[in-house]
Design an enzyme around this catalytic site. Structure first.
Site, PDB file in Angstrom:
ATOM      1  N   HIS A   1      -3.102   2.177  -5.318  1.00 53.25           N
ATOM      2  CA  HIS A   1      -3.920   0.976  -5.290  1.00 53.25           C
ATOM      3  C   HIS A   1      -3.888   0.082  -6.380  1.00 53.25           C
ATOM      4  CE1 HIS A   1      -5.304  -0.965  -1.450  1.00 53.25           C
ATOM      5  NE2 HIS A   1      -6.255  -1.345  -2.267  1.00 53.25           N
TER       6      HIS A   1
ATOM      7  N   TYR B   1     -10.400 -11.858  -5.954  1.00 56.64           N
ATOM      8  CA  TYR B   1      -9.620 -12.242  -6.995  1.00 56.64           C
ATOM      9  C   TYR B   1      -9.702 -13.555  -7.733  1.00 56.64           C
ATOM     10  CZ  TYR B   1      -6.998  -8.304  -5.318  1.00 56.64           C
ATOM     11  OH  TYR B   1      -6.374  -6.984  -4.979  1.00 56.64           O
TER      12      TYR B   1
ATOM     13  N   LYS C   1      -1.661  -2.392   7.922  1.00 55.87           N
ATOM     14  CA  LYS C   1      -2.692  -1.874   8.773  1.00 55.87           C
ATOM     15  C   LYS C   1      -2.847  -2.524  10.071  1.00 55.87           C
ATOM     16  CE  LYS C   1      -6.524  -1.585   6.156  1.00 55.87           C
ATOM     17  NZ  LYS C   1      -7.647  -2.121   5.278  1.00 55.87           N
TER      18      LYS C   1
ATOM     19  N   ARG D   1      -1.212  -2.428  -6.593  1.00 54.66           N
ATOM     20  CA  ARG D   1      -1.479  -3.539  -5.453  1.00 54.66           C
ATOM     21  C   ARG D   1      -2.460  -4.423  -6.232  1.00 54.66           C
ATOM     22  NH1 ARG D   1      -1.109  -5.145   0.042  1.00 54.66           N
ATOM     23  NH2 ARG D   1      -3.347  -5.668   0.803  1.00 54.66           N
TER      24      ARG D   1
ATOM     25  N   ARG E   1       0.908  -1.379  -0.107  1.00 53.44           N
ATOM     26  CA  ARG E   1       0.120  -0.069   0.086  1.00 53.44           C
ATOM     27  C   ARG E   1       0.908   1.125  -0.046  1.00 53.44           C
ATOM     28  NH1 ARG E   1      -2.017  -3.595   3.887  1.00 53.44           N
ATOM     29  NH2 ARG E   1      -4.022  -4.420   3.334  1.00 53.44           N
TER      30      ARG E   1
ATOM     31  N   HIS F   1      -3.681  -9.726   3.760  1.00 54.35           N
ATOM     32  CA  HIS F   1      -5.046  -9.602   4.157  1.00 54.35           C
ATOM     33  C   HIS F   1      -5.553 -10.329   5.424  1.00 54.35           C
ATOM     34  CE1 HIS F   1      -6.180  -9.427  -0.452  1.00 54.35           C
ATOM     35  NE2 HIS F   1      -5.960  -8.058   0.030  1.00 54.35           N
TER      36      HIS F   1
END
Length: 303
Positions: free
Chosen positions: A247, A282, A179, A250, A155, A273
């Protein structure tokens, strides 16, 4: 200079400094989120034409949130609403407004224009990289930033947060601060390592900053997440591509892994994730690709 350390002199600066202090000391909000909230509040105040809040109404707050939906991602819309709710709650507690108008900043999820992650093609990726003039320090930095995101799916704020000590050259891995204070180690592909090393050796200015990527003009401080996104958009303009943000790179990394035969579990590990559901989207990319091939396949003779 950080927002929390700047000298507050005007009424707007006094209000902003108080809001920053409230977020950090009372709410325990992370510094990167504080910066984002302050940016959103500034946008709100600028739209009002000033910082005075004495005549602010609930209807105006609601309209500001709804007016921020168009052309913005769902995440940006949600954050804008959260920023306004926090700001208005602070203003009421600080006595800047008589009534608590935070509830007027209604939660708005936004609406995705497409459920499919959109990557870029190999030719577009090459054009983006060619647009970085590696004869110059800025070009070497921008090239390393874009390669890093294309290959590892980082990111923008993760790229900005990368520090010199996060790269273990002997082990060939990088520590990524993601994150929710998540920390992961990822292998550094040869092309990524070469790009970063080239920048560190022949592009990065002398500075006490520990961030890997810094500004090339004084003062040479570390880049912000928004500055990383700006690097991508400017490269798009130089390459003659329709503008897109960091993004998309990514998503490109994930789509490339999928095309190369990578499993969803592997993609989830690289993208870090929190849940399998975040990676499952995906799977639809591959399904849609197969449907496209099937539609283009010539029909066989009728039986």
């Amino acid at each position: 200079m950080s927002r929390s350390s700047m000298t507050a002199s005007s009424p707007a600066e006094v209000m902003e400094a108080g809001f920053v202090s409230y977020l950090r000391r009372e709410r325990g909000v992370a510094a990167v989120t504080v910066d984002a909230y302050v940016s959103d509040v500034r946008r709100f105040l600028a739209h009002r034409g000033g910082s005075g809040l004495g005549d602010l109404t609930a209807a105006e707050v609601s309209q500001a949130v709804l007016g921020g939906v168009a052309g913005r991602s769902p995440a940006s819309v949600r954050r804008y609403g959260c920023a306004l709710r926090s700001f208005l709650r602070y203003c009421h507690l600080a006595g800047l407004i008589e009534n608590d108008l935070s509830a007027a900043a209604l939660p708005v999820s936004g609406r995705r224009r497409s459920l499919l992650p959109q990557g870029i093609s190999g030719e577009q990726a090459r054009a983006l990289l060619r647009a970085c003039d590696r004869r110059r320090a800025t070009g070497r930095r921008d090239y390393a930033v874009i390669v890093l995101m294309l290959r590892l799916g980082l990111r923008a704020r993760e790229v900005a947060a990368l520090r010199l000590e996060d790269i273990d050259w002997r082990a060939g891995q990088v520590t990524v601060h993601g994150k929710r204070a998540r920390v992961d180690q990822l292998p550094v592909p040869a092309d990524v390592g070469k790009a970063i090393a080239g920048y560190l050796q022949r592009g990065r200015p002398r500075t006490a900053a520990r961030q890997v990527f810094v500004r090339t003009v004084p003062p040479p401080v570390g880049l912000s997440g928004s500055a990383v996104s700006t690097i991508v958009r400017r490269a798009c303009a130089r390459a003659g591509l329709a503008p897109f943000g960091a993004h998309r790179l990514r998503h490109t990394a994930a789509c490339d892994m999928l095309r190369a035969g990578g499993s969803l579990a592997e993609i989830g590990q690289v993208l870090r994730h929190d849940s399998a559901g975040a990676t499952a989207v995906y799977a639809r990319v591959d399904v849609e690709r197969l449907r496209t091939i099937a539609r283009a396949w010539p029909a066989g003779p009728a039986s």
